[in-house]
Design an enzyme around this catalytic site. Structure first.
Site, PDB file in Angstrom:
ATOM      1  N   ASP B 316      -5.656 -16.573  -5.754  1.00 46.70           N
ATOM      2  CA  ASP B 316      -4.821 -15.410  -5.232  1.00 46.70           C
ATOM      3  C   ASP B 316      -4.530 -15.153  -3.699  1.00 46.70           C
ATOM      4  OD1 ASP B 316      -4.392 -14.011  -7.959  1.00 46.70           O
ATOM      5  OD2 ASP B 316      -6.442 -13.462  -7.985  1.00 46.70           O
ATOM      6  N   PHE B 387       1.286   9.209   6.220  1.00 48.07           N
ATOM      7  CA  PHE B 387       2.044   8.316   5.241  1.00 48.07           C
ATOM      8  C   PHE B 387       1.828   8.909   3.960  1.00 48.07           C
ATOM      9  CE2 PHE B 387       2.305   4.802   2.489  1.00 48.07           C
ATOM     10  CZ  PHE B 387       3.411   4.041   3.120  1.00 48.07           C
ATOM     11  N   SER B 394       5.418   7.373   8.225  1.00 41.58           N
ATOM     12  CA  SER B 394       4.442   8.273   8.920  1.00 41.58           C
ATOM     13  C   SER B 394       4.902   8.633  10.266  1.00 41.58           C
ATOM     14  CB  SER B 394       3.124   7.580   8.786  1.00 41.58           C
ATOM     15  OG  SER B 394       3.111   6.575   9.915  1.00 41.58           O
TER      16      SER B 394
END
Lengths: 200, 704, 558
Positions: B316, B387, B394
């Protein structure tokens, strides 16, 4: 069942192969041989006065001191083509050792040479027991004796020996050798030509 | 680097031997002494029969004992004692290997003891206290702060911090909560805070802890496929030598020198592959042990062997290849904005962004531009805009001295550009290309803009967020390539981004925008081509792929489903460990092969010692074969037997530690191992037997 | 030219001829066994036998066909010998005794051609040509068929099928062995080998004695005898007999024929691998390199030993010419001996029993290596493949992978078959030798006393179990004990390994090969060749060292 079917198939395949390979093939070679090379196919026989005296490829037992001798033979009683074979004695065999020493002494005495001059092929039996050849050394060693026995000129016999030395094939295959039967035949011819007469 | 033999201090399973670093130091005289009783118990023929080679030695020992009793002589008893020593040394090797696991198992057992469970009965949710051993899958139990979780299961209600040190050795508590990928809890761990309801997923005796205990003890150790195959080969070799020795007697009789049964047994034991026969099971146990020391639990030895065979590693991206989060790596100003001004705005607008990306902007601005990080409370008249996933921005609204308000924003390019247009601004020519350039490089662009009320909003520049590839991985992948292993990066990113990261990390291939199904398909495709695949995973949706992979390593932090599906569990939940697992698998096989080769190569010297000794009386010429010039026929035979026994002890450390493994192409690896263990195995016994002979001969009265 | 230089040139010519024929013959063999078309004569055979040539067999079916065909062959050949007196061209010879007929039937069907009989005084022309010579073809074709089936097992993927035995058998016999034999027979004829159907001709010799000059269809039989690595001589003296091997040219031709197919099959192997994408020529070359290395080492050893002429009797004679023909001498005899014992042929142009202790010991060792250097037609290839897999098993472990050969895993099942294969012949040799030395009557067959006598027995069982057929011929092997025991050794030594290796092929064929990577043990590099050589030498050396120590080594060091 499976096995039986396979065996039946196997029997038939074997029959077919026997016809092709066991009959057809040797007969084809036979035909080719008899047609193209009858001499070789029938044993490279040598004749004298129209009578076969043997095969050029098969050594003969010779006791007569006026002929060149072949090697010791383990084939039957000696040079028996129906019983070809070797002594199979071990390199360490006491029996072979005794035989070698005996042969050396005999050859030295017969040819009137020192024992250490006798070459190995004169002291050992060949593989087939039918070896048609001896080494050039052994032939040269016998030349004087044969000349003496026949009352021929030693130089002529020696020349005959040199004529019959076959070199290695292509110069490097096998070993140089002298065909004893051919040499002996030539010897008789030379003797006849010289009018000296040869022994039977 | 990257030899798997180096000791690692982290995350060791608690317990006395868990602290001992792997290697020679673990093998001490004390360890041997401690293992001796167990070694003697293993002399039971029912145990010995599992190893055909050593069983043969044991039968031979019994036989010579009888002979020595019937016709006692110093020679007979010496040979007999050393034959028994050979058997005991073999058992000792196994016992020492097992001993290392036993201590760990004891520690694990303590975590299991005296556990009772508060089970919720089916109706009404009433609690009852039952012994943990009585729990069945599906039972719901309640655990509160201070409770030991009574069995493996998933959290179905609540959230708690859990101390898993009993299992992982890691003392920092972890959060376990219902739903999601952090729901699995392990029996034997302790809840530190809050209250959770756990649904039990395993039967008693089959829990993770139980399996772990069994594993480290080697209790249900079954022979692995390769071990079986090697055992067959060793049995065949034993048979060959048995035949050679049994048929030697008529030959010897023919030669006029029939041999005593004692000498024939001694010859047999020296010829059969006792070295590898004695160490084979220790090598297997030690291999598993090496995994345990790295906090990996293999559910079967088969999986460890498969690890050595792996052709393809699926890794991964996030967490394995890259650090978990993207980080700011550059500020790209547009329209002639001063970089410093951009950095300041970027930092300001990120102060209220608590995401790792936001933090990284603040840190980057500080590091690269020396801008001090300001806390939100520090600036008066500032309104912070955190955010949010909706706005994808943000920022901060700063009250200026003149009463006007300066609004700075940073966020996803599309969102910020729309905001700029809303506020009457125009993004400008340069923004588009700058954004695209960052994307093309595999990075994520964030745009920074400001708007002073009454003026058109304007774009200041672009923040380049990028994935940070972990240090050293490139070299690691190059080594894997040299070992013939292909690495494939799995990522949810788009192909463009994936390609860039793949190139930077040096993986061989990547799978972009990967779904769990894509992952499964990829594994199947690889396997169709005859390749073995290893992967790591943690989520429930990884389970099918973990099950399909030949080596599936589940993270301990993952779900029960993932842990059930994989055939290994990494207690540290460190996906990079896959590489070490592969190396351990290879090392296990290499150790077996090397010691087998060594064992067989040894025989040549033994022949040169024993055969002349047996027959020199009848064939004096055979003295020429006594190239070691051993003193007498008796000392020659005894020396060979003694060497044969001692070499087992000498090689126990190697069997436990494993042969050194280097990541390189098979040809070079083979060459080196052949040189060391083949040629070495040829030479060493000549020296060894000679040395033993010198020692024996120097004992007064031995050589008359 | 000096003897040494000539001897080296002779070896050089042989190797050049082999090299020249290697690729064309090897590729031709691959085409023969891979082609889909049948010749008309082949179709006739299949129709006659009720065989569908276009179906393939699993390993069990293939093995069953091999065994059924061989069993039928033994029965037929036994019957022919027992009924010889009723057949034409029998030269008036009586039926062959039951134990000798059994031994001979098994021996020829098993490509061994151990002869406890003397050809010229036992077998008529029809039994020789239609019985023995047919098996010279058939047994060789069976060996090649099994080898090809094994190659298919290695190269194919995910299948149970190994080919059709009947098709492989017939094609091998008709398309490979027959044409080469015919051409070789003509060359031999030209050299002086006889081909007639005559009974022995009595002649009066030069000095007045009589001599019977035998005849027979020798040239046709001689060609296939060498080409099929059979070795059964028409005459007792085998290729030492001037009618079988008249001069140095025919001698070289015979050696070439002996080595031709076993060597070229390694090319066939590579070609068939390449066709399936399972490997390439380099894999065949690696096998050849391993075979060739041991062959040349052995040749050097045997030649050096013979030229040295060590041994009391030979030293007394001044040279190791006992049992050797003048026209061949030491070099050509050593070359023939190495070729014939390295190939399970067993033809001899000189008698191994009279070789020096180390020379004789080395030719014995050639057989004990399992006949893989390069071994018999077919059997050499599959034998070497099994040894390679044994080497792969240990080597594979040492590179940290489950052992695999060309991507096929060697697990428990495969290693069990490999182990049994490797065990079979040593077990037969050692058990046979031990029994023969223990049975009182059997000891009396020994000609030479001491270690050489032990060598005679060890050689006999080594030769029989490894299907060579040559002998330390001092041993009188025509006794009920030796005829029976050696017959069993021959039978089990041929067909147990065949069934085991076919089972192995079946196991490998079913696998899906793993792709080769940098982590895979390379099975074509010099290092691997060295491993295979070491495996062959060490496995054999460890098994037979004690026995050899009491035989040739004790004799040689005396």
């Amino acid at each position: 069942m499976l096995w039986l079917r396979q065996a039946a198939a196997g029997l038939r395949v074997l029959a077919a192969l026997t016809v092709v390979l066991g009959l057809g093939y040797p007969l084809a070679v036979l035909g080719a041989g008899q047609l193209l090379m009858p001499g070789q196919a029938n044993g490279s026989m040598v004749e004298r006065d129209g009578e076969p005296v043997g095969s050029r490829l098969i050594g003969q037992p010779v006791e007569d001191p006026s002929y060149f001798h072949g090697r010791p033979s383990a084939a039957g009683e000696g040079y028996d083509p129906l019983s070809s074979g070797a002594s199979n004695l071990a390199p360490t065999s006491p029996e072979l050792l005794a035989a070698v020493e005996e042969r050396r002494a005999a050859a030295a005495e017969l040819n009137g040479v020192p024992p250490e001059a006798v070459p190995p092929d004169a002291l050992t039996a060949s593989g087939s027991g039918l070896d048609p050849h001896i080494s050039p050394a052994y032939a040269r060693l016998q030349a004087d004796r044969v000349a003496r026995e026949r009352g021929m000129d030693p130089a002529a016999v020696a020349a005959l020996v040199e004529e019959h030395v076959q070199g290695r094939g292509l110069g490097f295959l096998g070993e140089p050798a002298v065909n004893v039967l051919e040499l002996n035949l030539a010897l008789d011819e030379a003797a006849e030509a010289a009018g000296a007469g040869g022994a039977g | 680097m990257s030899t798997t033999t180096q000791a690692r201090g982290t995350g060791a399973v608690p317990g006395p031997s868990g602290k001992a670093p792997a290697g020679r130091s673990a093998f001490t005289v004390r360890a041997l002494a401690a293992a001796l009783p167990s070694a003697l118990r293993k002399l039971d023929p029912r145990v010995m029969v599992k190893s055909p080679v050593m069983f043969t030695v044991e039968i031979g020992s019994v036989f010579t004992t009888v002979l020595a009793v019937l016709e006692p002589s110093v020679f007979a008893w010496t040979v007999t004692l050393w034959l028994w020593a050979t058997v005991v040394f073999a058992n000792l090797a196994e016992a020492v290997a097992e001993g290392r696991g036993k201590a760990q198992a004891a520690a694990l057992r303590r975590a299991k003891e005296h556990t009772s469970a508060r089970r919720l009965s089916g109706r009404g949710g009433a609690e009852e206290t039952v012994p943990a051993a009585g729990l069945r899958p599906g039972d719901l139990v309640v655990c509160e702060a201070g409770d030991v979780i009574p069995g493996d299961g998933d959290v179905v209600e609540g959230v708690a911090s859990v101390d898993e040190s009993a299992v992982t050795g890691e003392s920092a508590p972890v959060i376990r909560e219902s739903g999601g990928d952090r729901s699995a809890v392990t029996g034997g761990t302790r809840v530190l805070s809050d209250r959770i309801v756990v649904q039990i997923t395993t039967r008693p005796g089959e829990s993770f802890l139980d399996r772990m205990i069994a594993l480290v003890e080697g209790a249900d150790r079954q022979k692995t496929p390769n071990e079986l195959a090697l055992n067959i080969l060793l049995a065949a070799l034993t048979l060959v030598f048995l035949l050679a020795v049994v048929t030697l007697q008529p030959l010897a009789a023919y030669s006029g020198r029939p041999q005593s049964a004692l000498v024939l047994v001694a010859l047999l034991v020296c010829l059969i592959p006792t070295t590898i026969g004695a160490l084979l099971s220790a090598i297997g146990i030690a291999g598993m042990d090496r995994l345990v020391r790295r906090n990996v639990l293999a559910m079967s030895g088969r999986a460890v062997e498969a690890a050595g065979d792996v052709n393809t590693l699926l890794l991964d991206k996030t967490g394995t290849i890259t650090l978990g989060d993207r980080q700011a790596s550059a500020f790209v100003p547009v329209g002639g904005v001063d970089p410093r001004e951009l950095a300041g705005a970027a930092q300001l607008s990120s102060l209220a962004d608590e995401t790792p990306e936001g933090r990284s902007v603040v840190v980057f601005a500080k590091r690269e531009f020396g801008l001090r990080e300001r806390t939100p409370g520090e600036l008066a008249r500032a309104v912070w805009v955190p955010f949010s996933a909706q706005t994808r921005m943000s920022g901060a609204d700063l009250g200026e001295d003149d009463g006007s308000v300066l609004r700075v924003r940073k966020g996803a390019a599309a969102a910020v550009l729309e905001w700029v247009r809303d506020k009457g601004g125009h993004p400008g020519e340069e923004v588009g290309p700058a954004v695209d350039a960052v994307s093309a490089g595999g990075g994520t662009p964030l745009v920074v803009a400001e708007w002073r009320e009454g003026e058109p909003a304007r774009v200041l520049g672009v923040i380049h967020l990028k994935d940070i590839v972990k240090e050293g991985l490139r070299e690691r992948f190059a080594q894997l390539r040299a070992m013939g292993i292909r690495t494939v990066m799995i990522t949810g990113d788009n192909p463009l981004t994936a390609r860039a990261i793949a190139a930077e990390a040096g993986v061989d291939d990547f799978l972009a925008e990967a779904t769990p199904q894509d992952k499964l398909d990829l594994i199947r495709r690889e396997q169709e081509g005859g390749r073995l695949v290893a992967m790591t995973g943690d989520g429930t949706n990884d389970a099918p792929a973990l099950a399909q992979a030949d080596v599936g390593v589940a993270m301990n932090t993952g779900t029960s489903a993932a842990k059930e599906a994989g055939n290994m569990v990494d207690l540290d939940s460190n996906p990079t460990k896959l590489i070490e697992i592969v190396e351990i698998g290879k090392q296990l096989l290499i150790t077996r092969g090397a010691l087998t080769t060594f064992s067989v190569a040894n025989d040549i010297a033994k022949y040169f010692a024993i055969i002349p000794a047996m027959f020199v009386a009848v064939f004096p010429g055979l003295e020429a074969l006594n190239i070691m010039r051993l003193s007498t026929p008796e000392t020659a035979i005894v020396s060979a037997v003694v060497f044969n026994a001692l070499v087992i002890v000498a090689l126990i450390p190697l069997a436990l530690r494993g042969v050194r493994y280097r990541a390189e192409a098979a040809g070079r690896l083979l060459g080196r191992n052949l040189l060391v263990y083949g040629v070495g195995g040829l030479i060493v016994p000549f020296l060894g037997i000679k040395a033993v002979d010198l020692v024996i001969s120097s004992i007064p009265g031995v050589v008359s | 030219m000096g003897q040494t230089l000539a001897g080296l040139a002779q070896i050089g010519l042989l190797l050049s001829l082999l090299a020249a024929l290697y690729v064309p013959l090897g590729d031709y063999l691959a085409r023969v066994y891979s082609g889909r078309r049948h010749l008309r004569v082949e179709r006739l055979v299949y129709r006659f036998a009720g065989i569908d040539p276009d179906t393939e067999q699993t390993w069990t079916g293939y093995a069953r066909a091999v065994l059924a065909f061989s069993a039928v062959s033994v029965l037929v050949l036994y019957g022919l010998q027992r009924l010889q007196h009723l057949l034409p061209l029998s030269l008036g010879l009586p039926p062959v005794a039951p134990d000798q007929a059994w031994n001979t039937a098994v021996s020829f069907v098993a490509n061994t051609n151990w002869q406890s009989y003397s050809g010229e005084s036992t077998m008529g022309h029809l039994v020789q040509a239609a019985g023995l010579a047919v098996q010279n073809f058939a047994s060789a074709a069976v060996g090649m068929a099994v080898a090809v089936a094994v190659v298919r097992g290695i190269s194919r993927r995910r299948t149970e099928l190994l080919g059709n035995f009947w098709v492989d058998l017939v094609r091998g016999a008709l398309r490979v062995l027959l044409p080469i034999s015919f051409a070789a027979a003509l060359l031999l004829l030209a050299g002086g080998v006889v081909q007639n159907l005559a009974a022995p001709v009595e002649v009066t010799t030069l000095t007045g004695g009589t001599q019977s000059i035998p005849g027979g269809p020798v040239a046709s039989q001689e060609a296939i005898k060498e080409l099929g690595t059979n070795g059964g001589g028409f005459y007792n003296a085998n290729s030492a007999h001037p009618f079988e091997n008249p001069n140095a040219f025919t001698n070289l031709l015979e050696i070439l024929l002996i080595l031709l197919i076993p060597v070229s099959l390694t090319r066939t192997y590579g070609t068939m691998l390449a066709a399936q994408g399972a490997g390439g020529h380099r894999h065949g070359t690696a096998l050849l390199a391993a075979m060739g290395t041991i062959f040349l080492l052995s040749l050097a050893g045997v030649t050096a030993a013979e030229v040295s002429g060590h041994g009391a009797a030979l030293q007394a004679a001044g040279g190791a010419m006992e049992g050797k023909e003048t026209r061949f001498g030491e070099w050509a005899s050593a070359l023939f001996a190495t070729a014939t014992t390295s190939t399970s042929t067993g033809a001899v142009n000189s008698f191994h029993s009279s070789f020096t202790a180390f020379g004789g010991g080395l030719v014995m060792l050639n057989m004990l290596l399992g006949e893989v250097t390069p071994g018999g037609v077919g059997s050499g290839l599959y034998g070497m493949l099994v040894i390679s897999m044994l080497a792969v098993f240990l080597g594979g472990l040492m590179v940290g992978r489950t052992p695999e050969y060309l991507g096929k895993k060697l697990g428990s099942r495969e290693i069990r078959l490999i182990a049994l294969y490797t065990l079979t012949t040593p077990a037969l040799v050692l058990a046979g030798t031990a029994v023969a030395l223990s049975v009182p009557g059997a000891r009396e067959s020994i000609l030479n006393a001491g270690p050489h006598g032990l060598s005679e027995v060890l050689y006999a069982f080594g030769s029989a179990a490894n299907n060579n057929g040559s002998a330390f011929a001092g041993l009188s092997a025509n006794t009920p004990f030796y005829n029976t025991a050696l017959g069993l050794a021959i039978l089990l030594g041929r067909f147990l390994p065949m069934v085991l290796v076919l089972a192995l092929a079946g196991a490998l064929a079913g696998q899906r090969p793993a792709p080769a990577t940098a982590g895979t043990l390379p099975t074509h590099r010099p290092l691997f060749v060295g491993m295979v050589v070491a495996t062959v030498l060490i496995v054999t050396g460890l098994t037979f060292f004690p026995a050899l120590a009491l035989g040739p080594i004790a004799e040689g060091l005396a």
